[in-house]
Design a protein around this motif. Structure first.
Motif, short mmCIF file in Angstrom:
data_model
loop_
_atom_site.label_atom_id
_atom_site.label_comp_id
_atom_site.label_asym_id
_atom_site.label_seq_id
_atom_site.Cartn_x
_atom_site.Cartn_y
_atom_site.Cartn_z
N TYR A 188 -7.69 -5.70 2.27
CA TYR A 188 -6.74 -4.90 3.03
C TYR A 188 -5.89 -5.80 3.92
CZ TYR A 188 -9.79 -1.00 1.75
OH TYR A 188 -10.53 -0.07 1.05
N ASN A 189 -4.63 -5.46 4.06
CA ASN A 189 -3.75 -6.18 4.98
C ASN A 189 -4.13 -5.82 6.41
OD1 ASN A 189 -1.39 -6.78 6.71
ND2 ASN A 189 -0.39 -7.31 4.79
N ASP A 215 -4.05 4.37 3.58
CA ASP A 215 -4.70 3.41 2.68
C ASP A 215 -6.21 3.42 2.82
OD1 ASP A 215 -2.05 2.43 2.12
OD2 ASP A 215 -2.15 1.38 4.04
N LEU A 216 -6.69 3.72 4.02
CA LEU A 216 -8.12 3.63 4.30
C LEU A 216 -8.54 4.78 5.20
CD1 LEU A 216 -10.76 1.92 4.15
CD2 LEU A 216 -9.95 0.72 6.20
N LEU A 231 -12.03 -3.80 7.32
CA LEU A 231 -10.87 -4.42 6.68
C LEU A 231 -11.22 -5.75 6.02
CD1 LEU A 231 -8.07 -3.76 9.34
CD2 LEU A 231 -8.38 -2.62 7.14
N PRO A 269 0.80 -1.21 0.00
CA PRO A 269 0.00 0.00 0.00
C PRO A 269 0.84 1.27 0.00
CG PRO A 269 -0.81 -1.57 1.63
CD PRO A 269 0.51 -2.07 1.14
N THR A 307 -2.23 -2.05 7.04
CA THR A 307 -3.05 -0.98 6.44
C THR A 307 -3.01 0.28 7.30
OG1 THR A 307 -4.54 -2.55 5.38
CG2 THR A 307 -5.38 -0.32 5.73
#
Length: 367
Positions: A147-148, A208-209, A294, A108, A152
């Motif tokens: 998502y990791n 990332d989020l 996630l 990411p 993340t």
């Protein structure tokens, strides 16, 4: 890019639509029963990290065809990576322009390279999905997280005062989210520090989020604008408050405003409101919301009859990607995001950022 088949065959089969067409290249397969999700957005959020995918009725979709299309896309990504690797090698020659390259990376921290490896589901509907764009993304639980869960980077946007939320969610040693949230930004800080286009873009690329308190999420389109909308990074609404405390807080605010409007008594003091708000914040609730998000695919509903949804990366196995595809389709139907359910779906394709779209489902019933 994957080569086009010399001939596309069609087969008709019984399904929820009656007469449907499954497009396959180069060979047909029989329709297979697949599992889909049924995640109820209104249900209570659980704290279990393992989110179960409930079984739906059979999908009129060929599981084998889905896997073949996904495998073809992965080969396309590998071919492009090899070509770029060769171009990079050539750039080492004297007089050649050098460039850096991160092959097959879903890290990411490198969004450009990451998106090259992403696989998308493209849904075509017979009717408009919405009369106007819906800026709040909807979540559909998938069996294999996109998502990791460990790396993340998450940014949470809250009401003011920002400091109160930081104290409870980040600075408290017992908070389960202190290592999961990278940054908390209050509304006033968002309006001042991140007012310019460059500042917004930097904020967007740093994480990332994005999550937002559901009480302020309606302000996000105006405050974040096209910088976030264009790359589908609008914040996901989450509940920050304990349900019981949130209800009590809402009632207290209404009573306070009613009394003030009738001039029977002064409104609740800022100190009292602050204390009630602080008591209602639940780090466990936030942790459960993060886990749920996630483990979900994000659906942005446009004012149109087509939407694109990320379902995974080329680093996933073909089977895992196929299961995510089926889960997302099942969620779109069960949540009635596509009006009319299966009868409202015109076509389903899978693609990468720069590939052609490979069909996995087409219907001949256009009305």
């Amino acid at each position: 890019m994957p080569t086009k088949s010399k001939s596309n065959k069609k087969t008709s089969g019984s399904s929820l639509l009656g007469k449907t067409t499954v497009v396959e290249s180069p060979k047909l397969t029989k329709s297979a029963e697949t599992a889909s999700t049924k995640a109820n957005e209104e249900s209570e959020v659980t704290t279990s990290p393992a989110l179960a995918i409930s079984s739906e009725s059979s999908l009129p979709l060929s599981s084998e065809q889905t896997k073949k299309a996904i495998a073809a896309l992965i080969k396309h990504i590998e071919k492009k990576a090899a070509e770029e690797a060769a171009a990079t090698t050539d750039s080492d020659k004297p007089g050649s322009k050098k460039r850096k390259l991160n092959l097959l990376s879903d890290d990411p921290s490198n969004p450009e390279e990451s998106e090259k490896q992403a696989l998308y589901l493209v849904i075509g509907s017979k009717k408009y999905l919405s009369d106007k764009p819906v800026m709040k993304p909807q979540r559909i639980t998938v069996p294999h997280p996109i998502y990791n869960l460990d790396t993340t980077s998450i940014c949470l946007i809250t009401k003011d005062p920002q400091r109160m939320y930081k104290d409870i969610l980040l600075d408290d040693e017992n908070s389960p989210v202190k290592d999961r949230i990278a940054r908390i930004v209050g509304i006033s800080k968002l309006k001042t520090k991140f007012k310019t286009f460059e500042a917004k873009r930097q904020l967007r690329d740093d994480h990332d989020l994005f999550l937002a308190d559901d009480r302020v999420v309606t302000m996000m389109p105006e405050l974040l604008g096209k910088t976030f909308i264009s790359v589908k990074k609008m914040p996901v609404p989450i509940s920050i408050l304990n349900p019981a405390a949130a209800s009590a807080l809402e009632t207290a605010v209404k009573v306070s405003k009613a009394r003030a409007s009738k001039k029977r008594t002064a409104q609740t003091s800022p100190e009292e409101e602050f204390a009630r708000e602080r008591a209602a914040i639940s780090s466990k609730r936030v942790n459960a919301e993060i886990t749920r998000t996630l483990n979900s695919a994000m659906v942005f509903v446009p004012a149109g009859n087509s939407t694109t949804i990320k379902v995974g990366y080329s680093s996933f196995s073909v089977d895992d990607l196929a299961e995510n595809v089926e889960a997302v389709i099942g969620g779109l139907v069960s949540k009635n995001i596509v009006k009319g359910g299966w009868d409202g779906i015109r076509s389903i394709h899978v693609k990468t950022k720069d590939s052609i779209s490979l069909p996995i489902f087409l219907t001949e019933k256009l009305t």
